[in-house]
Scaffold this active site. Structure first.
Site, short mmCIF file in Angstrom:
data_model
loop_
_atom_site.label_atom_id
_atom_site.label_comp_id
_atom_site.label_asym_id
_atom_site.label_seq_id
_atom_site.Cartn_x
_atom_site.Cartn_y
_atom_site.Cartn_z
N GLU A 188 0.83 -1.20 0.00
CA GLU A 188 0.00 0.00 0.00
C GLU A 188 0.87 1.25 0.00
O GLU A 188 1.86 1.32 0.73
CB GLU A 188 -0.92 0.02 1.23
CG GLU A 188 -1.93 -1.10 1.22
CD GLU A 188 -3.01 -0.93 2.28
OE1 GLU A 188 -4.10 -1.51 2.12
OE2 GLU A 188 -2.77 -0.22 3.29
N ARG A 247 -1.81 -10.78 2.85
CA ARG A 247 -3.02 -11.60 2.73
C ARG A 247 -3.74 -11.23 1.45
O ARG A 247 -3.34 -10.30 0.76
CB ARG A 247 -3.95 -11.33 3.90
CG ARG A 247 -4.24 -9.83 4.04
CD ARG A 247 -5.36 -9.53 4.98
NE ARG A 247 -5.28 -8.18 5.53
CZ ARG A 247 -5.82 -7.10 4.98
NH1 ARG A 247 -6.46 -7.20 3.85
NH2 ARG A 247 -5.70 -5.92 5.55
#
Lengths: 532, 663
Positions: free
Chosen positions: B280, B297
C-alpha cells in the site's frame, strides 16, 4: 351453471331514455344524501369541531376497518317531513375488527342529536336488523335525549330501545356504547343497557338528572363531572368499563372490545366463486324501466348482478310471468324470484310456492326482485282460484324461514307486494331502486277506482254526478298517490331500508347476504315439497 | 510439492464463500467453521463440511487458533485458508499450522511477522529503496512524555497520523493537527489497538493531506518469482475504511504504473514474499508516493484485480501454497478494461456510519452484464453485532472506467436490501457524482462531499409521491385481501360517501397523510396538503401495484418487513412506515403517577424523593387484606414526589408518588 346472455341494445332509444330517467332520479337522490351527510349544516359542524369533537361520520369512519365497506340504512328517513332528512341518526352495517356490526350513531349537529319519532323508528329498525341477523351493536352516543315537543309520539315507544338492547344481550348479541357526549335522562340507559360502555374523559355526561333538575328535586348543588363524568363512572359507579382519554381513544377501545369478542358467525361463508358479472352493472340504468308499465326482463338485471352472470332457471316454461332460479351473489348461493311481466297468475303463484319450499329444503336464502302490479283479477281468474293460489304463495313466503332480501326494482303494488315478500313479511332487508313505486295500486288506477265508486254511489242514491268535481278530485288523488308511491316517500316512512342506485345492487346484496349469514340459515321443514 | 485435497476456511461471510467457490472449482473439499451467530450463514451451507465453533466473539471463535487447528485436524484438512482479517496476518498462527502439518495458505510466518510491525516493515522498505515516510514508534509500555509532541514535529511533521502498529483496517487511527492533542490521541489509539489487536503499540507518521490510496497487488511463489498485478485505487473511504475500489487507478500513468510495480516487487523480494500480498502506498497529487504497509493476505478488494486480469487470485494462492510455480498467465498478465468494486455495509450512513444489525429481510443484486456479486448474506439472513458490518461486494467490469462505472451504478440502482440500514444509496450517489466520474478523487472525498448531500441527489419528490400512492393502494389491497368478511366487496365502498379513506405514512421523518377513494380502476387521492390527483390502476395486489399517474405508467413492488413498507420500481426504493390510526394510552393519570390500586396501608417506601429509578423498580409497598402489593415505577426516571408516609392508610385511586421520565 348456465350463463345468461344479454340482448339489451345499449344504443336503442329505449335504453337511452331509461338511462336519462334513472340519472335524473339518482341526481335527486344524491341531492338528498348530500343533505343527510351535512347533518345540522356547516355552522353546527364547525361549532362541534371547535368543541374538540368529531362528527358522527368521522367517528364512524375511524371505527370501521380501513377500506372495508359500509352499508348505510334508512338514509332518507324523515324525508319530506318537518324533521331533517336522515332523522338525526346514522345507522348501518360495517366491519369493525373483522366483525360485521350494526352501528347506530347520533348526529349531535342536528338539534343536539335529540330523538324525534322518526329517529326512534330508524333506531329500532337498526336494532331489529341486529337481532334478526345476530349482529353486534355499537352505539356512538351523543344525544340530548328526547325532542321534547314531539314527546307524545315518542315517549311511550322510546322505552323499546332499552328493551331491545337488553333483549339483544339476552340473545348473546353483544351491545356496546361508546359515549362521546351527552347521554342524559333516558339516554343514560343506553350505556346502562349495553354489555360494554366506554366514556370519553371531559365529554361524556351520563346521568339521570342534570344539575338544574337535581337542584329542583333535592336542593343539592351538583356538578356535571361528579354526576356523570367519565372519570366518576370509571372509578366510582362502574357504569363505564373503559376510561377513554379522548374520542380516538374511545374508538380504539371500541374496536378492541369487538376484537375481544372472538365473534363467530353461525352461517357459512361464501362457498361459490365470486367473479364479477360478465355485463357492466352500469348498464342497469338503461335496463331499468323509466315507466313501471313497461316490463323489464329480470334476466337482464340478473346478468348484471350475479356471480359470472350465472343463473340456473327453474320451471322456465311454466308461469313465465315470474322468473325463478338458482345462482350466487358474492359467493353466497341464493334463490331468485323476479317478476317478469308484472301480473301474478295462478301458475306464477304455484311456481313461487314450490320454489320457496325448495329453497327451505336446501337452506338457501331468497332474493325477491319486485316489479309487480299484483295478482290477476277477472272472472275466469277468480273462478280458477287465484285467491287460493295467491294464498299458497303468501303462506309460503310467510312461513319460509330462510332469509329473504327484497328489492323493488320498478313497482310493488297490491297483494303482489305481500306475495313478493314485502315489508310486512319481514324480509331481512328491503331496498328500492330510486325510480321504483310502491302503493296499494297505481295512482291512475286508484283514482279511477275511486271515481267509479263515486259514480256508482251517486247513481244508487239518485244524485246527479258532478263530473267536473270528480275530475278535480281525480287529479288531486292521482297527485297524492303519485307522491306517496315515490321511493323517497316510502323510504322516509321506513317501509324499506333504503333507496339505492341500481348499479349498487350486487354490492348491497353481497353485504346483506353476508350479514344474514351471521345468523343460522335454516329452512322450514315439515310436509316436504307440495307439487302444486 | 504437496497437493491440497481438503481445505479449512478459517473465516466467515463473503470471503469464506469466495474461497469455497475457487477451492471447489479445483476439486478441493472445503470445510467451513462457524460461530453460533453464523449458524445459518450461506457460506456454511456452501461448504462441503462445516464445524461449529462455540460462542460468538471473535476471540472465542474465528480468532481461536487452537480450536481452528483442531477443526482442521478432525476434518482431515491438509490446508487452512485464513481469508482476510481474523488470523490472516497472524505469524504465530501460521507457525502453528506448520507445526501441525497443515499448509497455511499465505506467506511465511517470517514475512508476516516482518510486515506485521509497521516500523520494521518501513525500515526494510527504506533499505530496499522503496520511498517511505519517516515515523516514530510508541510502544505499548512507553510512558507518554511531553517531549513526544516536539519530537513528532521535528522527525515527522504535523499533521501527524497516529495508528496501530499491529493490525490494519483503520482501527485506532487518528489525525492530529494540533501538537496539544497528540498525547490524548495516542492514548485513544493505544486503547483501541490493544482491544482490537492485542497490542497497544502505535506509530506516528506524517499525514499526507487529501492523498490517494494506491496499492499494488503482488504475488510471489516458492521458486523465487515475484510479479505485480498492477495497482488498485482505494481512495473513496469513510472513517479510514475503503468503500469503493478500482483498478486501474485513473491517476496512474503507464510510466508511474511500472515505477509503482517495480517498487512493490522490490518490497516483496526484500522479504522473500510468497503468495498474495498488497503493497500500500499513499500518493500525493503530483504522483509522489510513499510506502504505507504490506498486507500479507488476500485483500477485500482483490476482485477488481481479478476482473481486469482475468485471474483467480484464490486459485493462485492455493497453487502457490502447493509449491507450484506461478503460471505463465500470471507473468504475462495485462490490464483488460476497468473494474470497480463497492462494499455494501450494514450501516446507518446519515446517522454517522454507525453499524446496523438485524435481519436482512430481502437482499437482491441484479445479475447484469459485467456485474459480479461476492456476498456473505442472503434474504432472511442476519447481521450480528459480533463481526464486521460489510455484507457484500458488487464488482463491475467494463471496457473502460466509464462503462464499468455506469454498469455498477445501474446494478446498485436495482439492488435491494431491506431490513437493515445500508450504504447502497451513498455508493450509488458517489458513482454518479461528477468528481468521481472525472476520477478526481482522494481520501478526503467524503469530507468534501457529505453523505447527506450525496444521497439527497438521488430521488425526486415525484418519485416519493408516486411511491406513496403506490404504498396506499397496496395497503388497501392488503386490507381487502386479509378481510375475513366482505372481502369481495369494492374497497371502501359506501352508498352514502363520507369522504376519503386515509392512511398515514412516515417517510424521512415526515408524516404524509394520503386520502384516497377507489372506484373501479380509478383512484382519486391527495398527499398531505397537495392537490387532488387521479391515477388509473392497471392491477393492484398487496405486493405489486401497476398504475398510471400523470400520464406515466409505473409498476411498483411493495414489500413489508418489520413494520416498514418498501416501495420499489426498477431504479428507486422509498421506505415508509405506516402510522397507526390509534395510539395506545397506557396511563390513566398524569404521566408517571403511581396510583394505589386498592385501599391499604403503606408498609414500605423503597426510594427517596429525587432518586433515580428504573421502570419496574418498587417505589411503595402497600399492605391490604394481609397481602403486600409492590407499586412499581411505570417508567425510568426521577422520583419527583412521594405523597404518602409510612403507615398511612390510603384509598383506592390515591396518587402515591410521581416518577418523571426523561422528556
Amino acid at each position: 351453471m348456465p350463463v345468461l346472455k344479454s340482448t339489451v341494445d345499449i344504443r336503442s332509444e329505449e335504453y337511452r331514455n331509461n338511462r336519462a330517467a334513472q340519472l335524473e332520479v339518482l341526481r335527486q337522490l344524491n341531492e338528498q344524501l348530500e343533505i343527510v351527510r351535512g347533518g345540522g349544516g356547516p355552522k353546527y359542524a364547525e361549532r362541534h369541531h371547535m368543541r374538540g369533537r368529531l362528527l358522527v361520520r368521522e367517528r364512524l369512519e375511524l371505527l370501521l376497518d380501513p377500506d372495508s365497506p359500509f352499508l348505510e340504512l334508512s338514509s332518507l328517513a324523515a324525508w319530506g317531513t318537518e324533521f331533517t332528512v336522515g332523522a338525526s341518526i346514522l345507522t348501518g352495517i360495517g366491519v369493525v375488527s373483522g366483525v360485521e356490526c350494526v352501528i347506530i350513531g347520533h348526529d349531535p349537529t342536528v338539534r343536539g342529536g335529540s330523538m324525534n319519532p322518526i329517529t326512534l323508528k330508524k333506531n329500532l329498525r337498526a336494532l331489529e336488523i341486529a337481532r334478526s341477523n345476530r349482529l353486534p351493536v355499537i352505539n356512538l352516543v351523543e344525544s340530548g335525549g328526547a325532542d321534547l315537543p314531539t314527546q307524545s309520539d315518542l315517549f311511550v315507544n322510546a322505552g323499546k330501545i332499552f328493551h331491545d338492547l337488553t333483549e339483544l344481550s339476552a340473545l348473546a348479541i353483544p351491545t356496546i356504547a361508546l359515549v362521546f357526549g351527552n347521554s342524559t335522562a333516558g339516554g343514560a340507559y343506553v350505556p346502562g343497557m349495553c354489555d360494554y360502555a366506554v366514556l370519553v374523559d371531559g365529554h361524556a355526561k351520563v346521568f339521570l338528572g342534570g344539575p338544574p333538575l337535581v337542584k329542583m328535586a333535592t336542593g343539592e348543588d351538583a356538578v356535571d363531572e361528579a354526576l356523570g363524568g367519565a372519570s366518576m363512572h370509571s372509578k366510582v359507579s362502574g357504569l363505564s368499563d373503559f376510561f377513554a382519554i379522548d374520542e380516538y381513544d374511545c374508538i380504539r377501545i371500541g374496536r378492541q372490545i369487538v376484537a375481544d369478542l372472538h365473534w363467530r358467525k353461525l352461517g357459512i361463508g361464501p362457498t361459490e366463486p365470486a367473479d364479477p358479472p360478465l355485463y357492466d352493472p352500469d348498464e342497469l340504468l338503461g335496463v331499468a324501466s323509466s315507466d313501471f308499465r313497461v316490463p323489464v326482463d329480470p334476466r337482464e338485471v340478473l346478468a348484471r348482478v350475479t356471480d359470472g352472470s350465472r343463473f340456473s332457471e327453474y320451471k322456465a316454461l311454466y308461469g313465465t310471468s315470474l322468473v325463478t332460479g338458482w345462482t350466487s351473489i358474492h359467493g353466497f348461493p341464493v334463490g331468485i324470484l323476479a317478476n317478469a311481466r308484472g301480473v301474478l297468475f295462478s301458475e306464477e303463484a304455484k311456481k313461487a310456492t314450490e320454489f320457496i319450499l325448495l329453497a327451505n329444503q336446501s337452506d338457501t336464502p331468497l332474493i325477491f326482485l319486485q316489479n309487480t302490479t299484483g295478482y290477476m283479477v277477472g272472472t275466469s281468474y277468480e273462478q280458477g282460484g287465484i285467491i287460493k293460489d295467491g294464498a299458497k304463495m303468501i303462506n309460503a313466503v310467510t312461513n319460509s324461514s330462510v332469509p329473504h332480501i327484497t328489492i323493488n326494482i320498478g313497482a310493488s303494488f297490491g297483494a303482489g307486494n305481500y306475495g313478493m315478500s314485502g315489508r310486512a313479511y319481514d324480509p331481512k332487508f328491503m331496498f328500492a331502486w330510486a325510480n321504483a313505486k310502491l302503493a296499494v295500486m297505481g295512482a291512475q288506477q286508484l283514482a279511477g277506482v275511486l271515481s267509479i265508486v263515486a259514480r256508482q254511489a251517486a247513481e244508487s242514491q239518485h244524485r246527479e254526478f258532478d263530473a267536473a268535481a270528480d275530475d278535480a278530485r281525480r287529479t288531486a288523488i292521482e297527485e297524492q298517490i303519485e307522491r306517496e308511491s315515490h321511493s323517497f316517500f316510502v323510504s322516509s316512512k321506513l317501509y324499506d331500508d333504503g333507496v339505492i342506485d341500481p348499479r349498487d345492487t350486487r354490492t348491497i346484496l353481497g353485504i346483506a347476504l353476508s350479514a344474514v349469514h351471521s345468523q343460522v340459515v335454516k329452512g322450514r321443514r315439515g310436509f316436504g315439497v307440495f307439487r302444486m | 510439492m504437496q497437493r491440497i485435497r481438503r481445505v479449512l476456511i478459517a473465516n466467515r461471510g463473503e470471503i469464506a464463500a469466495r474461497i469455497i467457490r475457487s477451492a471447489q472449482e479445483m476439486d478441493i473439499l472445503t470445510v467451513a467453521v462457524f460461530s453460533e451467530a453464523d449458524r445459518n450463514a450461506p457460506y456454511v451451507k456452501l461448504a462441503d463440511l462445516a464445524i461449529p465453533l462455540p460462542g460468538n466473539s471473535p476471540k472465542e471463535t474465528y480468532l481461536n487458533q487452537g480450536l481452528i487447528i483442531d477443526a482442521a485436524k478432525i476434518s482431515g484438512c491438509d490446508a487452512i485458508h485464513p481469508g482476510y482479517g481474523f488470523l490472516s496476518e497472524n505469524a504465530e498462527f501460521a507457525s502453528a499450522c506448520g507445526q501441525a502439518g497443515i499448509i497455511f495458505i499465505g506467506p511465511t510466518p517470517r514475512a508476516i511477522a516482518l510486515m506485521g510491525s509497521k516500523i520494521e516493515a518501513k525500515r526494510i522498505m527504506a533499505e530496499a529503496g522503496v520511498p517511505v515516510l519517516a515515523g516514530i514508534t510508541v510502544s505499548d509500555s512507553d510512558t507518554l512524555s511531553e517531549n513526544l509532541t516536539e519530537l513528532a514535529d521535528t522527525e515527522v511533521g504535523y499533521p501527524v497520523l497516529v495508528k496501530a502498529a499491529f493490525g490494519g483496517g483503520g482501527r485506532g487511527m487518528r489525525v492530529v493537527h494540533n501538537p496539544g492533542d497528540l498525547l490524548e490521541a495516542i492514548e485513544g489509539a493505544r486503547r483501541e489497538a490493544a482491544s482490537a489487536f492485542g497490542n497497544g503499540t502505535v506509530f506516528l507518521e506524517h499525514y499526507v493531506e487529501s492523498p490517494r490510496h494506491i496499492e499494488v497487488q503482488i504475488f510471489g511463489d516458492s521458486h523465487g518469482q515475484v510479479v505485480h498485478l498492477f495497482e488498485r485505487e482505494c481512495s473513496i473511504q469513510r472513517r479510514y475504511q475503503k468503500i469503493i475500489e478500482e483498478s486501474p487507478s485513473p491517476a496512474v500513468s503507464e510510466e508511474l504504473r511500472s515505477e509503482l510495480g517495480a517498487s512493490a516487487v522490490a518490497a516483496a523480494k526484500a522479504i522473500g514474499y510468497v503468495g498474495a500480498g498488497t503493497v500500500e502506498f499513499v500518493m500525493d497529487n503530483i504522483g509522489k508516493y510513499y510506502f504505507l504497509e504490506v498486507n500479507t493476505r488476500l485483500q477485500v478488494e482483490h476482485p477488481v484485480t481479478e476482473m481486469v486480469t482475468g485471474l483467480d487470485l484464490v486459485r493462485l494462492q492455493i497453487l502457490v501454497a502447493e509449491g507450484m510455480p506461478l503460471p505463465d498467465e500470471v507473468r504475462s498478465a495485462r490490464i483488460n478494461g476497468h473494474a470497480i468494486e463497492v462494499r455494501i455495509y450494514a450501516e446507518d450512513v446519515l446517522g454517522g456510519f454507525l453499524p446496523s444489525t438485524g435481519v436482512i429481510h430481502h437482499f437482491h443484486v441484479p445479475d447484469l452484464p459485467g456485474i459480479r456479486l461476492d456476498s456473505g448474506v442472503k434474504s432472511g439472513g442476519e447481521v450480528s453485532v459480533h463481526y464486521d458490518s460489510m455484507v457484500a461486494k458488487v464488482i463491475s467490469h467494463g471496457k473502460n472506467r466509464d462503462e464499468a462505472r455506469r454498469r455498477l451504478a445501474r446494478a446498485l440502482s436495482e439492488t435491494r436490501m431491506y431490513g437493515v440500514a445500508n450504504n447502497v444509496d451513498l455508493l450509488l450517489a458517489i458513482l454518479r457524482e461528477s468528481e468521481f466520474k472525472a476520477g478526481a478523487i482522494d481520501t478526503g472525498y467524503l469530507v468534501r462531499h457529505t453523505p447527506a448531500d450525496l444521497v439527497g441527489t438521488l430521488r425526486s419528490s415525484d418519485t416519493v409521491d408516486a411511491h406513496c400512492i403506490a404504498a396506499a393502494i397496496a395497503v388497501q389491497a392488503r386490507n381487502r385481501s386479509e378481510s375475513k368478511v366482505l372481502g369481495t366487496i369494492s374497497s371502501g365502498w359506501r352508498n352514502v360517501p363520507n369522504g376519503h379513506q386515509t392512511v398515514t405514512f412516515k417517510h424521512d421523518g415526515t408524516e404524509l397523510v394520503v386520502r384516497y377513494r377507489l372506484s373501479g380502476d380509478r383512484v382519486e387521492f391527495s398527499i398531505g396538503d397537495g392537490e387532488l390527483c387521479r391515477a388509473t390502476i392497471y392491477s393492484c395486489a398487496p405486493d405489486e401495484v401497476d398504475f398510471e399517474l400523470g400520464g406515466i405508467r409505473r409498476s411498483a413492488t411493495i414489500s413489508r418487513f418489520a413494520g416498514r413498507i418498501y416501495v420499489a420500481d426498477n431504479t428507486d426504493v422509498t421506505t415508509f412506515t405506516e402510522v397507526p390510526r390509534f395510539q395506545e394510552h397506557p396511563a390513566l393519570e398524569a404521566h408517571g403517577s403511581l396510583v394505589a390500586p386498592m385501599p391499604g396501608t403503606v408498609v414500605r417506601i423503597a426510594v427517596d424523593k429525587g432518586s433515580a429509578v428504573s421502570a419496574g423498580d418498587t417505589v411503595v409497598v402497600l399492605e391490604a387484606m394481609k397481602m403486600e402489593h409492590s407499586i412499581k415505577a411505570p417508567v425510568s426516571g426521577i422520583v419527583q414526589e412521594i405523597r404518602v408516609d409510612l403507615g398511612q392508610s390510603v384509598d383506592i385511586g390515591l396518587v402515591l408518588a410521581i416518577v418523571e421520565g426523561p422528556t
